[in-house]
Design a protein around this motif. Structure first.
Motif, PDB file in Angstrom:
ATOM      1  N   THR A   1     -52.462  -5.750 -22.321  1.00 40.01           N
ATOM      2  CA  THR A   1     -52.200  -5.699 -23.756  1.00 40.01           C
ATOM      3  C   THR A   1     -51.078  -6.556 -24.107  1.00 40.01           C
ATOM      4  OG1 THR A   1     -51.627  -4.036 -25.211  1.00 40.01           O
ATOM      5  CG2 THR A   1     -50.833  -3.665 -23.199  1.00 40.01           C
ATOM      6  N   LYS A   2     -50.925  -7.112 -25.121  1.00 38.00           N
ATOM      7  CA  LYS A   2     -49.845  -7.819 -25.713  1.00 38.00           C
ATOM      8  C   LYS A   2     -48.896  -7.148 -26.264  1.00 38.00           C
ATOM      9  CE  LYS A   2     -51.868 -11.827 -24.515  1.00 38.00           C
ATOM     10  NZ  LYS A   2     -51.368 -12.742 -23.387  1.00 38.00           N
ATOM     11  N   LYS A   3     -49.094  -5.732 -26.487  1.00 35.92           N
ATOM     12  CA  LYS A   3     -48.149  -4.812 -27.140  1.00 35.92           C
ATOM     13  C   LYS A   3     -47.093  -4.305 -26.275  1.00 35.92           C
ATOM     14  CE  LYS A   3     -51.642  -3.347 -30.356  1.00 35.92           C
ATOM     15  NZ  LYS A   3     -52.289  -2.260 -31.000  1.00 35.92           N
ATOM     16  N   VAL A   4     -47.211  -4.553 -24.819  1.00 34.82           N
ATOM     17  CA  VAL A   4     -46.225  -3.910 -23.911  1.00 34.82           C
ATOM     18  C   VAL A   4     -45.567  -5.183 -23.473  1.00 34.82           C
ATOM     19  CG1 VAL A   4     -45.897  -2.562 -22.105  1.00 34.82           C
ATOM     20  CG2 VAL A   4     -47.443  -1.984 -23.742  1.00 34.82           C
ATOM     21  N   ASN A   5     -44.214  -5.254 -23.338  1.00 32.02           N
ATOM     22  CA  ASN A   5     -43.294  -6.327 -22.623  1.00 32.02           C
ATOM     23  C   ASN A   5     -42.503  -5.856 -21.832  1.00 32.02           C
ATOM     24  OD1 ASN A   5     -44.439  -8.268 -24.878  1.00 32.02           O
ATOM     25  ND2 ASN A   5     -42.731  -7.323 -26.158  1.00 32.02           N
ATOM     26  N   SER A   6     -42.485  -4.580 -21.499  1.00 34.49           N
ATOM     27  CA  SER A   6     -41.594  -4.126 -20.472  1.00 34.49           C
ATOM     28  C   SER A   6     -42.359  -3.321 -18.926  1.00 34.49           C
ATOM     29  CB  SER A   6     -40.788  -2.838 -20.943  1.00 34.49           C
ATOM     30  OG  SER A   6     -41.719  -1.834 -21.481  1.00 34.49           O
ATOM     31  N   PRO A   7     -41.560  -3.364 -18.116  1.00 36.28           N
ATOM     32  CA  PRO A   7     -42.357  -2.841 -16.449  1.00 36.28           C
ATOM     33  C   PRO A   7     -42.769  -1.572 -16.821  1.00 36.28           C
ATOM     34  CG  PRO A   7     -40.341  -3.942 -16.254  1.00 36.28           C
ATOM     35  CD  PRO A   7     -40.263  -3.776 -17.770  1.00 36.28           C
ATOM     36  N   ARG A   8     -43.945  -1.267 -15.894  1.00 36.11           N
ATOM     37  CA  ARG A   8     -44.295   0.197 -15.652  1.00 36.11           C
ATOM     38  C   ARG A   8     -44.553   0.350 -14.111  1.00 36.11           C
ATOM     39  NH1 ARG A   8     -49.971   1.965 -14.771  1.00 36.11           N
ATOM     40  NH2 ARG A   8     -50.026   4.401 -15.144  1.00 36.11           N
ATOM     41  N   ILE A   9     -44.068   1.284 -13.549  1.00 33.62           N
ATOM     42  CA  ILE A   9     -44.310   1.688 -12.132  1.00 33.62           C
ATOM     43  C   ILE A   9     -45.477   2.907 -12.158  1.00 33.62           C
ATOM     44  CG2 ILE A   9     -43.339   2.743 -10.190  1.00 33.62           C
ATOM     45  CD1 ILE A   9     -40.655   1.333 -10.752  1.00 33.62           C
ATOM     46  N   ASN A  10     -46.436   2.762 -11.453  1.00 32.13           N
ATOM     47  CA  ASN A  10     -47.458   3.789 -11.332  1.00 32.13           C
ATOM     48  C   ASN A  10     -47.442   4.252  -9.855  1.00 32.13           C
ATOM     49  OD1 ASN A  10     -50.734   3.783 -10.891  1.00 32.13           O
ATOM     50  ND2 ASN A  10     -50.050   5.291 -11.861  1.00 32.13           N
ATOM     51  N   LEU A  11     -47.326   5.537  -9.476  1.00 37.77           N
ATOM     52  CA  LEU A  11     -47.202   5.965  -8.325  1.00 37.77           C
ATOM     53  C   LEU A  11     -48.496   6.654  -8.054  1.00 37.77           C
ATOM     54  CD1 LEU A  11     -44.181   6.517  -9.714  1.00 37.77           C
ATOM     55  CD2 LEU A  11     -43.610   6.983  -6.972  1.00 37.77           C
ATOM     56  N   THR A  12     -49.364   6.181  -7.212  1.00 34.56           N
ATOM     57  CA  THR A  12     -50.640   7.067  -6.867  1.00 34.56           C
ATOM     58  C   THR A  12     -50.481   7.873  -5.613  1.00 34.56           C
ATOM     59  OG1 THR A  12     -51.675   5.048  -6.062  1.00 34.56           O
ATOM     60  CG2 THR A  12     -52.042   5.580  -8.306  1.00 34.56           C
ATOM     61  N   PHE A  13     -50.232   9.128  -5.468  1.00 36.74           N
ATOM     62  CA  PHE A  13     -50.355   9.903  -4.226  1.00 36.74           C
ATOM     63  C   PHE A  13     -51.728  10.350  -4.133  1.00 36.74           C
ATOM     64  CE2 PHE A  13     -45.965  10.180  -5.851  1.00 36.74           C
ATOM     65  CZ  PHE A  13     -45.240  10.308  -4.894  1.00 36.74           C
ATOM     66  N   ARG A  14     -52.020  10.145  -2.584  1.00 39.02           N
ATOM     67  CA  ARG A  14     -53.351  10.308  -2.267  1.00 39.02           C
ATOM     68  C   ARG A  14     -53.288  10.854  -0.781  1.00 39.02           C
ATOM     69  NH1 ARG A  14     -55.785   4.933  -3.289  1.00 39.02           N
ATOM     70  NH2 ARG A  14     -54.391   4.999  -5.281  1.00 39.02           N
ATOM     71  N   SER A  15     -54.508  11.262  -0.365  1.00 37.81           N
ATOM     72  CA  SER A  15     -54.764  11.869   1.255  1.00 37.81           C
ATOM     73  C   SER A  15     -55.638  10.998   1.773  1.00 37.81           C
ATOM     74  CB  SER A  15     -55.146  13.262   1.058  1.00 37.81           C
ATOM     75  OG  SER A  15     -54.259  14.068   0.553  1.00 37.81           O
ATOM     76  N   ILE A  16     -54.901  10.314   2.986  1.00 37.69           N
ATOM     77  CA  ILE A  16     -55.818   9.480   4.077  1.00 37.69           C
ATOM     78  C   ILE A  16     -56.098  10.303   5.044  1.00 37.69           C
ATOM     79  CG2 ILE A  16     -55.684   7.351   5.553  1.00 37.69           C
ATOM     80  CD1 ILE A  16     -55.695   6.623   2.701  1.00 37.69           C
TER      81      ILE A  16
END
Length: 200
Positions: free
Chosen positions: A183-198
């Motif tokens: 999207t061109k509407k967002v100019n700041s960073p995002r951190i996404n944490l995906t917790f999962r089971s291996i």
């Protein structure tokens, strides 16, 4: 297209899977604290993938953490986990209590701006626990997140707020694709944490 707002909603998928949106689970101060600490301590690197035989290096950065230094392969690239940091352990405990699930690893994504996103895919790697939960915590910029049913093509969009938790499980990866549209509407960073089971 169905668009869900920021209110707390359980199971946003109409059929063939369970994806629970828990809404915001971190307050403003917690969001600021963990965002700052993750930016300082997490070993983010540009992601690599093998697509049609070619090695692709993404603008998006990733980091892989777990309870031990086990390996994880996706997009034909194998990564070895770093050991959980104190902050990741704190967030894991919080998310396990909120979701009622357990996790032994976390794949973090750093999107520098709205120009960076993720194409439609499902998390179906063989090492993942079959129909296991994947808990997605968002910090930083709010972004739209989309689901598309593999057969009917029905689409569900949701805005993932700062400090919000989305938990995908039970058929979601089998029947649905998901993506983070640019999207061109967002100019700041995002951190996404995906917790999962291996499964080791």
């Amino acid at each position: 297209m169905d668009l869900f707002s920021s209110e707390v909603i359980k199971n946003i998928l109409p059929f063939d899977g369970i994806t629970n949106y828990h809404g915001v689970i971190l307050d403003k101060d917690q969001c600021s604290f963990y965002y700052k600490r993750l930016m300082e301590t997490i070993q983010f690197k540009n992601d690599e993938a093998i697509i049609f035989g070619k090695k692709i290096i993404t603008k998006r950065k990733v980091a892989w953490y777990g309870e031990s230094e086990f390996s994880y392969t996706y997009s034909k690239v194998t990564k070895t986990a770093n050991i959980f940091t104190q902050e990741l352990l704190e967030l894991k405990k919080l998310i396990e209590e909120e979701s009622g699930e357990t996790y032994n690893s976390c794949l973090l994504n750093l999107y520098h701006s709205g120009d960076e996103g993720m194409a439609y895919h499902s998390d179906g790697e063989k090492m993942l626990k079959k129909d296991g939960a994947i808990a997605s915590l968002s910090l930083g910029a709010e972004r739209k997140f989309s689901f598309k049913h593999k057969e009917s093509k029905k689409r569900i969009d949701i805005v993932l707020e700062k400090g919000s938790l989305l938990v995908m499980k039970k058929g979601t990866q089998t029947h649905w694709l998901h993506r983070l549209p640019p999207t061109k509407k967002v100019n700041s960073p995002r951190i996404n944490l995906t917790f999962r089971s291996i499964e080791l």
